[in-house]
Design a protein around this motif. Sequence first.
Motif, mmCIF file in Angstrom:
data_model
loop_
_atom_site.group_PDB
_atom_site.id
_atom_site.type_symbol
_atom_site.label_atom_id
_atom_site.label_comp_id
_atom_site.label_asym_id
_atom_site.label_seq_id
_atom_site.Cartn_x
_atom_site.Cartn_y
_atom_site.Cartn_z
ATOM 1 N N GLN A 1 10.806 10.559 -0.480
ATOM 2 C CA GLN A 1 11.871 10.063 0.394
ATOM 3 C C GLN A 1 11.341 9.547 1.732
ATOM 4 N N ASP A 2 10.375 10.277 2.297
ATOM 5 C CA ASP A 2 9.966 10.006 3.677
ATOM 6 C C ASP A 2 8.749 9.096 3.812
ATOM 7 N N GLN A 3 7.937 8.993 2.759
ATOM 8 C CA GLN A 3 6.691 8.247 2.891
ATOM 9 C C GLN A 3 6.512 7.249 1.748
ATOM 10 N N PRO A 4 7.227 6.142 1.787
ATOM 11 C CA PRO A 4 7.104 5.138 0.719
ATOM 12 C C PRO A 4 5.678 4.622 0.558
ATOM 13 N N ASP A 5 4.913 4.591 1.656
ATOM 14 C CA ASP A 5 3.521 4.133 1.540
ATOM 15 C C ASP A 5 2.702 5.075 0.662
ATOM 16 N N MET A 6 2.998 6.383 0.742
ATOM 17 C CA MET A 6 2.309 7.354 -0.103
ATOM 18 C C MET A 6 2.719 7.165 -1.566
ATOM 19 N N VAL A 7 3.987 6.791 -1.779
ATOM 20 C CA VAL A 7 4.461 6.519 -3.139
ATOM 21 C C VAL A 7 3.698 5.334 -3.729
ATOM 22 N N VAL A 8 3.513 4.305 -2.930
ATOM 23 C CA VAL A 8 2.744 3.133 -3.380
ATOM 24 C C VAL A 8 1.322 3.553 -3.719
ATOM 25 N N LYS A 9 0.737 4.399 -2.873
ATOM 26 C CA LYS A 9 -0.619 4.888 -3.106
ATOM 27 C C LYS A 9 -0.698 5.683 -4.412
ATOM 28 N N LEU A 10 0.280 6.586 -4.614
ATOM 29 C CA LEU A 10 0.296 7.398 -5.825
ATOM 30 C C LEU A 10 0.439 6.517 -7.063
ATOM 31 N N THR A 11 1.344 5.541 -6.994
ATOM 32 C CA THR A 11 1.537 4.629 -8.119
ATOM 33 C C THR A 11 0.253 3.875 -8.419
ATOM 34 N N SER A 12 -0.424 3.412 -7.367
ATOM 35 C CA SER A 12 -1.668 2.667 -7.545
ATOM 36 C C SER A 12 -2.748 3.532 -8.198
ATOM 37 N N LEU A 13 -2.861 4.779 -7.745
ATOM 38 C CA LEU A 13 -3.892 5.659 -8.286
ATOM 39 C C LEU A 13 -3.598 6.059 -9.728
ATOM 40 N N MET A 14 -2.321 6.300 -10.044
ATOM 41 C CA MET A 14 -1.963 6.604 -11.431
ATOM 42 C C MET A 14 -2.224 5.390 -12.314
ATOM 43 N N ALA A 15 -1.907 4.199 -11.799
ATOM 44 C CA ALA A 15 -2.165 2.964 -12.546
ATOM 45 C C ALA A 15 -3.656 2.788 -12.784
ATOM 46 N N GLU A 16 -4.454 3.110 -11.767
ATOM 47 C CA GLU A 16 -5.913 3.021 -11.900
ATOM 48 C C GLU A 16 -6.410 3.934 -13.018
ATOM 49 N N ARG A 17 -5.868 5.157 -13.086
ATOM 50 C CA ARG A 17 -6.303 6.093 -14.118
ATOM 51 C C ARG A 17 -5.867 5.631 -15.505
ATOM 52 N N ILE A 18 -4.656 5.066 -15.605
ATOM 53 C CA ILE A 18 -4.201 4.549 -16.900
ATOM 54 C C ILE A 18 -5.083 3.382 -17.325
ATOM 55 N N TRP A 19 -5.383 2.495 -16.369
ATOM 56 C CA TRP A 19 -6.266 1.361 -16.667
ATOM 57 C C TRP A 19 -7.612 1.870 -17.189
ATOM 58 N N LEU A 20 -8.155 2.916 -16.528
ATOM 59 C CA LEU A 20 -9.453 3.459 -16.930
ATOM 60 C C LEU A 20 -9.373 4.070 -18.323
ATOM 61 N N LEU A 21 -8.277 4.749 -18.634
ATOM 62 C CA LEU A 21 -8.120 5.337 -19.963
ATOM 63 C C LEU A 21 -8.045 4.252 -21.039
ATOM 64 N N TYR A 22 -7.335 3.169 -20.745
ATOM 65 C CA TYR A 22 -7.306 2.050 -21.689
ATOM 66 C C TYR A 22 -8.714 1.494 -21.905
ATOM 67 N N ARG A 23 -9.476 1.370 -20.822
ATOM 68 C CA ARG A 23 -10.851 0.872 -20.948
ATOM 69 C C ARG A 23 -11.700 1.844 -21.761
#
Length: 408
Positions: free
Chosen positions: A281-303
């Motif tokens: 709720q309070d830190q949308p920038d942290m949400v963007v960061k979390l989404t980016s890092l989770m996406a990075e891990r999914i990308w790595l798993l696909y690789r």
Amino acid sequence: MSTHIHFQPAILKLAKDSFIFVEGKQNADKFYIIKEGKVRIIRENEDLVGSILNPGDIFGTISVMAGHGYIMSAVAVTDVTLLVIERKQYGDLVRKTNSIAMKNIKTFSVRLRELNEHLSERMLKSSFPADNSSALLKIGEYYEKTRKINHAVYAYHQYITHYPNAENTETVKKKIENLQPRVSVDRPYYPENTMIQTYPKDCLLFAEGEPGNNLYIIQSGSVKITKIVNNQEIVLAILKKSDIFGEMAMLDDKPRAATAEIYEDCALLAVNKDNFSKLIQDQPDMVVKLTSLMAERIWLLYRQLDNTFIEEPLGRLFDALIMQLEKNRIDLKSRDGYLCSFGVKELMGMAGLETERADGLYNKFIATKKVTIMEDRIQVTNVSEAFKEAEYYRNIQKKENSVRESKL
């Protein structure tokens, strides 16, 4: 004073059978929300074919938020109308529609768990026991066998803590009693709401199969994420400062899907469910960061999954090496050298290759002269040459696959 969020996604209309984006296209910069119609997701390796997507579904987010090339293709099953969102607009989207962020995070969490399981099956032709008590016991036994006593004692402790009525609890207690004098690192334990936590190298933060209440953000140091299957350790990732991990167990109330080992002395920020809700709720920038890092891990798993389709062990090793360079955003055309943060044994684990009889492969790897060893770490002598080596083996595999398909 209120702030007005300027967010206006573009509209894209495409005819049936049109490709929206193609797997392998570099620098993914746009993802999409389906307004009307249906879209199919396609992966090159046939057992990674995605599902049909419908109005309201989001796709392309993983590649865009990870900041890599597209890891899949998307084609219009019907005429479609799409909302087009650029990466730089994601923060505005989160601020405007908090539910989109939560939907993405939960979807990513489920996908991470699925891919972790799929990777185990592909790498070692086996999945981890569905019984979490059995998982903890097997982890303890593996670490005891490999003389990682700190890790073994932790896993055994978790076993008797969470499964006190198991039939072999007394046997495990005796194991702990015998092993405890050989523990070389005192692992600290913190009250549930302690947000800043520090851990020394060579201890386990958590083990696969135990319940999980926190996600962690690395403030300093590094963490190795692993799975133990068929008496072999798979290295899923080595995480560093600002990386986030452990969110899957916290978000979907399921046991830990992997083991987290303190690779270097660590300071961690621990976030539980209550704090996480406030964070969203309070830190949308942290949400963007979390989404980016989770996406990075999914990308790595696909690789990593793609890597398992390379049959030649040396080719698989070079592809795993390039995967790590991609992860660290190293220019693959560079003729410069690069010092990795891991050695050959860790790289073999990342590629799911057996390490017990590794001498022959190790010698072949060094004999290419594309890499040397410096203080137990891999030194890439020329990044572009190492990339060409990996491409050579990938192309050979594609040709072999084409020949097989033509004979069917």
